[in-house]
Motif scaffolding. Sequence first.
Motif, PDB file in Angstrom:
ATOM      1  N   LEU A 126       0.847  -1.179   0.000  1.00  0.00           N
ATOM      2  CA  LEU A 126       0.000   0.000   0.000  1.00  0.00           C
ATOM      3  C   LEU A 126       0.893   1.243   0.000  1.00  0.00           C
ATOM      4  CD1 LEU A 126      -2.697  -1.087   2.617  1.00  0.00           C
ATOM      5  CD2 LEU A 126      -2.778  -1.278   0.126  1.00  0.00           C
ATOM      6  N   VAL A 130      -3.518   0.168 -10.858  1.00  0.00           N
ATOM      7  CA  VAL A 130      -3.828  -0.293  -9.505  1.00  0.00           C
ATOM      8  C   VAL A 130      -5.300  -0.689  -9.436  1.00  0.00           C
ATOM      9  CG1 VAL A 130      -3.991   0.368  -7.067  1.00  0.00           C
ATOM     10  CG2 VAL A 130      -2.090   1.215  -8.462  1.00  0.00           C
ATOM     11  N   CYS A 131      -5.552  -1.852  -8.885  1.00  0.00           N
ATOM     12  CA  CYS A 131      -6.916  -2.251  -8.542  1.00  0.00           C
ATOM     13  C   CYS A 131      -7.071  -1.956  -7.047  1.00  0.00           C
ATOM     14  CB  CYS A 131      -7.135  -3.741  -8.811  1.00  0.00           C
ATOM     15  SG  CYS A 131      -8.789  -4.296  -8.364  1.00  0.00           S
ATOM     16  N   THR A 132      -8.036  -1.143  -6.699  1.00  0.00           N
ATOM     17  CA  THR A 132      -8.168  -0.719  -5.305  1.00  0.00           C
ATOM     18  C   THR A 132      -9.073  -1.630  -4.480  1.00  0.00           C
ATOM     19  OG1 THR A 132      -9.917   0.813  -5.928  1.00  0.00           O
ATOM     20  CG2 THR A 132      -7.655   1.686  -5.831  1.00  0.00           C
ATOM     21  N   HIS A 149      -2.032  -4.074  -2.682  1.00  0.00           N
ATOM     22  CA  HIS A 149      -2.856  -3.820  -3.854  1.00  0.00           C
ATOM     23  C   HIS A 149      -2.423  -4.799  -4.933  1.00  0.00           C
ATOM     24  CE1 HIS A 149      -5.027  -0.286  -2.710  1.00  0.00           C
ATOM     25  NE2 HIS A 149      -3.983   0.497  -2.658  1.00  0.00           N
TER      26      HIS A 149
END
Length: 176
Positions: free
Chosen positions: A109, A129-131, A149
């Motif tokens: 992160l 980035v996939c949150t 992430h």
Amino acid sequence: MIRFLPIKTSDPQYGFVEDLLHVSFPVEERRDDDMQRYNTDNNPLFTPYLITDDEVNIGLITLWKLDGFYYVEHLATSPDVRNKGYGKAIMQALQRDFSDARIVLEVELPEDEMSKRRIGFYERNGFKVCTKPYVQPPYRAGGSPIPMHIMYSGDEAIDDVFDTIKSEIYSKVYSV
């Protein structure tokens, strides 16, 4: 030219790969050496690669070929060649040589300068980035999970397949 050479424990260069894993990743972010060696020689889904530039060993990458994507478990450049532009060249070669499927990886992160820089590096090299919430399971008994992430290559968002990706990584890589 950047090349990814599959490597087994019997290869004379395996020591370079194993030493670089130790130098580049804290013990809680890698499996123990015996399990790493077992996967290297026996797991058909797992391939460690020695990264070279001509005859110079410059790094390592470990890839899992999972259902519909490659998972980059570890990627490191040798301290001897850091800050010489190899990171970008490696990312370009990775996306060129493994273009038959999406590539995913875990990142810490963005809580400190180094993790923010790492995410920025991957973003500059085409990753997003996939949150969605993701936690790296512990590599060792008694270890703690690490919030992370997932980052991914390609233009298509992974939100609709995130749970499948996460499930594949958890079951095949972390055996949970």
